[in-house]
Design an enzyme around this catalytic site. Sequence first.
Site, PDB file in Angstrom:
ATOM      1  N   LYS A 147       0.903  -1.252   0.118  1.00 43.11           N
ATOM      2  CA  LYS A 147      -0.130  -0.123  -0.181  1.00 43.11           C
ATOM      3  C   LYS A 147       0.833   1.209   0.058  1.00 43.11           C
ATOM      4  CE  LYS A 147      -1.874   2.850   2.305  1.00 43.11           C
ATOM      5  NZ  LYS A 147      -1.811   4.525   2.192  1.00 43.11           N
ATOM      6  N   GLY A 179      -4.784   3.725  -1.796  1.00 43.77           N
ATOM      7  CA  GLY A 179      -5.579   4.293  -1.147  1.00 43.77           C
ATOM      8  C   GLY A 179      -5.419   5.022   0.107  1.00 43.77           C
ATOM      9  N   GLY A 229      -5.495   5.866   4.413  1.00 44.95           N
ATOM     10  CA  GLY A 229      -5.058   5.163   5.800  1.00 44.95           C
ATOM     11  C   GLY A 229      -6.304   4.049   6.026  1.00 44.95           C
ATOM     12  N   GLY A 245      -4.621   0.890   4.657  1.00 46.17           N
ATOM     13  CA  GLY A 245      -3.419   0.388   5.311  1.00 46.17           C
ATOM     14  C   GLY A 245      -3.831  -0.251   6.744  1.00 46.17           C
ATOM     15  N   GLU A 292      10.028   2.070  10.721  1.00 44.23           N
ATOM     16  CA  GLU A 292      11.059   3.162  10.403  1.00 44.23           C
ATOM     17  C   GLU A 292      10.312   4.354  10.484  1.00 44.23           C
ATOM     18  OE1 GLU A 292      12.416   5.816   9.003  1.00 44.23           O
ATOM     19  OE2 GLU A 292      12.776   4.769   6.947  1.00 44.23           O
ATOM     20  N   CYS A 301      13.701  11.544   6.374  1.00 42.13           N
ATOM     21  CA  CYS A 301      13.741  11.217   7.948  1.00 42.13           C
ATOM     22  C   CYS A 301      15.068  11.176   8.624  1.00 42.13           C
ATOM     23  CB  CYS A 301      13.134   9.695   7.973  1.00 42.13           C
ATOM     24  SG  CYS A 301      13.660   8.232   7.017  1.00 42.13           S
ATOM     25  N   GLU A 348      10.127  16.879  14.406  1.00 43.18           N
ATOM     26  CA  GLU A 348      10.554  16.476  13.277  1.00 43.18           C
ATOM     27  C   GLU A 348       9.835  17.818  12.411  1.00 43.18           C
ATOM     28  OE1 GLU A 348      11.542  12.884  10.313  1.00 43.18           O
ATOM     29  OE2 GLU A 348       9.436  12.874  11.541  1.00 43.18           O
TER      30      GLU A 348
END
Length: 474
Positions: free
Chosen positions: A170, A201, A203, A206, A244, A281, A381
Amino acid sequence: MRTRDALYIDGRWTPSSGDRTVKIVNPATEAVFATVPEATAEDVDRAVRAARGAFPQWSTTTVDTRTELLTRLRDALAGRQEEIATTVSAEMGAPMTVARQVQAGLPLAVLGSYVGLLPSQPFEETIGNSLVIREPVGVVGAITPWNYPLHQIMCKVAPALAAGCTVVLKPSELAPLSAFLLADAAADAGLPAGVLNVVSGTGSAGEAITAHPDVDMISFTGSVRTGRRIGEVAAATVKRVTLELGGKSANVILSDVDGDQLRRVVESGLYYAFFNSGQTCTAWTRMVVPAALHEEVLSLAASACESYSTGDPRDEATRLGPLVSGPQRERVRRYIRTGIEEGARMVVGGKEPPDGLARGFYVRPTIFGDVTSSMTVAQEEIFGPVLCVLSYADEEEALSIANDTIYGLSGGVWSADTEHAVAFARRMRTGQVTVNGGKYNVQAPFGGVKQSGHGRELGLYGLAEYLDTKSLQL
């Protein structure tokens, strides 16, 4: 308009059971330029059943067979490199130079690394009177982000397939098109039906993958918030999960760096902070410098920042493209405002759009000085081209600053003495450290500690994540 009107399930392009689509926006123009299906829970179930059905045969193929098919997949992708580069640039804004070298080139390097290492890997060993066997985990749900869309996909799909797992992928709804190109390549390479399935698609797709009882493992790259949710949902069926997540990496300049070396180190630090418009990241967003060098570092960084031309990703001279979306642009602008409000000194940049770029999701590259660890911009972040410069009195304080976040994904350290730098790097609580500009290695393990996640990608360590261990006592 680039329209993808089907999902890749069981080796075929199959219409979604629903009628909703996801619009893909070009971040440089703010115009919709493509659509993909929004997969339903029923679509996910079909994809998982296809992967489950393909697993018994795929998991028992020989290493030679898997190596041959992965080689064919690599070659099929290599023939699409320019299409991949232009597609990724259009969907997430990477300048074409970055799109060619990294967005299209790095996935091929990762896949090629597994083609090279797979034939030499022992999947069995004898320990005393026991035969120890490493077997594929099963059906893998791979949920990937938008900032390096095909690279992040390949970091999961390549080792999973090499291990003998089947995959339901996904991709991010912001940048899904390279996943469709991967499916095209898989079909051309003759990958067996059901081994790789792609469902696009939001969330909800997921979450359906994560919750599905026939998915044995989830590999996710993305935000800490979503990672927490995946951990909660996956716990109900006790799935293996690798995560991650975010980063707030420190780039530490030790006090023995000076003169011409200091200029090169600052320029390198700015590159690692601003690459991909800061949407990385591992970005070195905190430059930690000796107090005595703070002003000189700011001057060097401001001078180097002048070369970061912001503009149309199709222009070969552009170094910084737009951010991926309007909400991401507003998030970064909000952090810039917060930095100013909390007392950081803005040396260059700001929250206003770059000159001449009122249209498109652009942000000025920004450098803050006089930053302390307690400030929001030093802790959270940002995921944009924003660099914070923090100063320290001695190396113990430098180490304390470097380790003073919830994250632990990456970092850098610089010294005139390599042994000195390595000794400092050993004490940094992070998954990887670049010492004096060491070269990126696609066979070295990649992953984080603390709230940057757990598990490793790339090389043998990445392959091991997709294998279970069984012992037979003889």
